[in-house]
Motif scaffolding. Structure first.
Motif, PDB file in Angstrom:
ATOM      1  N   SER A  48       0.828  -1.216   0.000  1.00 20.61           N
ATOM      2  CA  SER A  48       0.000   0.000   0.000  1.00 20.61           C
ATOM      3  C   SER A  48       0.859   1.260   0.000  1.00 20.61           C
ATOM      4  N   PHE A  49       2.087   1.160   0.522  1.00 20.76           N
ATOM      5  CA  PHE A  49       2.986   2.312   0.535  1.00 20.76           C
ATOM      6  C   PHE A  49       3.266   2.819  -0.887  1.00 20.76           C
ATOM      7  N   TYR A  50       3.241   1.907  -1.842  1.00 17.17           N
ATOM      8  CA  TYR A  50       3.569   2.257  -3.230  1.00 17.17           C
ATOM      9  C   TYR A  50       2.585   3.302  -3.766  1.00 17.17           C
ATOM     10  N   ASP A  51       1.318   3.124  -3.435  1.00 16.05           N
ATOM     11  CA  ASP A  51       0.302   4.067  -3.907  1.00 16.05           C
ATOM     12  C   ASP A  51       0.481   5.442  -3.278  1.00 16.05           C
ATOM     13  N   GLU A 107       1.239   8.911  -5.253  1.00 14.26           N
ATOM     14  CA  GLU A 107       0.455  10.134  -5.089  1.00 14.26           C
ATOM     15  C   GLU A 107       1.370  11.322  -4.811  1.00 14.26           C
ATOM     16  N   ASN A 108       2.373  11.122  -3.955  1.00 10.14           N
ATOM     17  CA  ASN A 108       3.333  12.197  -3.692  1.00 10.14           C
ATOM     18  C   ASN A 108       4.087  12.565  -4.968  1.00 10.14           C
ATOM     19  N   ALA A 109       4.529  11.533  -5.697  1.00  8.68           N
ATOM     20  CA  ALA A 109       5.315  11.772  -6.911  1.00  8.68           C
ATOM     21  C   ALA A 109       4.531  12.574  -7.942  1.00  8.68           C
ATOM     22  N   SER A 112       9.210  -4.143  -9.221  1.00  4.73           N
ATOM     23  CA  SER A 112       9.274  -5.195 -10.236  1.00  4.73           C
ATOM     24  C   SER A 112       7.933  -5.883 -10.437  1.00  4.73           C
ATOM     25  N   ILE A 113       7.075  -5.798  -9.399  1.00  5.74           N
ATOM     26  CA  ILE A 113       5.732  -6.391  -9.496  1.00  5.74           C
ATOM     27  C   ILE A 113       4.747  -5.388 -10.092  1.00  5.74           C
ATOM     28  N   ARG A 114       4.788  -4.147  -9.609  1.00  8.70           N
ATOM     29  CA  ARG A 114       3.828  -3.132 -10.043  1.00  8.70           C
ATOM     30  C   ARG A 114       4.184  -2.551 -11.417  1.00  8.70           C
ATOM     31  N   LYS A 115       5.466  -2.397 -11.687  1.00 11.48           N
ATOM     32  CA  LYS A 115       5.964  -1.940 -12.997  1.00 11.48           C
ATOM     33  C   LYS A 115       5.354  -0.597 -13.444  1.00 11.48           C
ATOM     34  N   GLU A 116       5.211   0.353 -12.505  1.00 12.68           N
ATOM     35  CA  GLU A 116       4.672   1.666 -12.848  1.00 12.68           C
ATOM     36  C   GLU A 116       5.757   2.732 -12.943  1.00 12.68           C
ATOM     37  N   GLY A 117       6.997   2.352 -12.661  1.00 10.11           N
ATOM     38  CA  GLY A 117       8.112   3.289 -12.771  1.00 10.11           C
ATOM     39  C   GLY A 117       8.253   4.270 -11.626  1.00 10.11           C
TER      40      GLY A 117
END
Length: 288
Positions: free
Chosen positions: A144-147, A151-153, A202-207
């Motif tokens: 969940s941290f990835y999202d 959002e910050n990015a 490597s799992i999400r692959k959103e850069g």
């Protein structure tokens, strides 16, 4: 009075004068000992404060709040928190319980990693949501941290990543069997954190956390520069991934994911800590 007192981030001398005066006035003093830790042991705190401290672990704080608050309506009781009192939701819950019991409360603030992160050279008002990174297991890898980082990015904001600590934790077997046997303390290192971040990328692959283009700054002992214990190490995630663990100093550690918008002063100041100055400057220029 029920006092909740911040202790700062380093040692026994980080308590404020107001906080120390409050501690000395109390009949009981609890030391919260699971959301974070100081860099000195309990004996040094007791010697400096002139008070015996009662260690308050997770079970006590979450299950025995009535005992902590006992008699606080008629005498002074203190609850000591590493960093700032509002650094963890548990402490807010304790204050709400005191309020429900009509116990007067007083908060005494102190430095926390939230503002100490400014030692990186990144400007505090350019930070977005703070996230926590827990130790992964073979069967549990929450992302969940990835999202939140994404959002910050989106708005060019930096992300402070708080790394997991395990204090007085039980193994699954001991927990299932009801045995009060605890694992040795563990503190997440920067290499572990970076590897976990890149694993999720490597799992999400959103850069969002691309290893070669994402700038990051590792922090250790952010307010303890008197004896050289403070460490600040900057680079891409890939740069940090290949550094020896000793490069990052002693725990506790935090990690900052730099936003995609950098002020020139941020780029220059943080760049002084880069393991690869040329690479840092090349990527930072694209975000100015």
């Amino acid at each position: 009075m029920f006092y909740v007192i911040g202790l700062g981030l380093c040692d026994e001398k980080d308590i404020t004068v107001r906080g120390l005066e409050a501690v000395k006035s109390c009949s009981r003093v609890y030391l919260e000992a699971y959301t974070s830790i100081l860099m000195v042991n309990k004996d040094r705190l007791e010697a400096f404060y002139g008070k015996s401290l009662i260690l308050a672990d997770r079970d006590m704080v979450e299950l025995e709040s009535d005992e902590i608050l006992r008699d606080a309506a008629t005498e002074n009781v203190a609850f000591l928190v590493v960093g700032d009192p509002f650094g963890a939701t548990t402490h807010t819950d304790l204050l709400l319980r005191a309020r429900d019991l009509q116990i007067p409360t007083q908060i005494i603030h102190n430095a926390s990693i939230i503002n100490a992160a400014g030692c990186s050279g990144l400007q505090l008002y350019n930070f977005g949501q703070t996230v926590s990174l827990v130790f992964f297991t073979d069967t549990w890898k929450p992302d969940s941290f990835y999202d939140r980082i994404a959002e910050n990015a989106k708005f060019g904001l930096h992300t402070l990543v708080l790394l997991d600590i395990k204090v007085k934790e039980q193994s699954e077997e001991n927990l299932a069997r009801g045995r009060k046997i605890y694992e040795p303390p563990r503190y997440m290192s920067i290499p572990t954190a970076v590897n976990q971040l890149l694993e999720i990328e490597s799992i999400r692959k959103e850069g969002i956390l691309d290893g070669d283009s994402t700038l990051a700054i590792a922090l250790s002992r952010s307010t303890d520069d008197d004896d050289g214990a403070q460490r600040i190490v900057a680079g891409t995630l890939s740069d940090l991934q290949v550094q020896p663990e000793s490069m990052f100093g002693k725990p506790l550690h935090s990690l900052i994911i730099a936003g995609k918008k950098l002020h020139e002063l941020e780029a220059v100041y943080a760049g002084a800590f880069a393991v690869n100055q040329e690479n840092w400057n090349s990527i930072a220029k694209k975000h100015l």
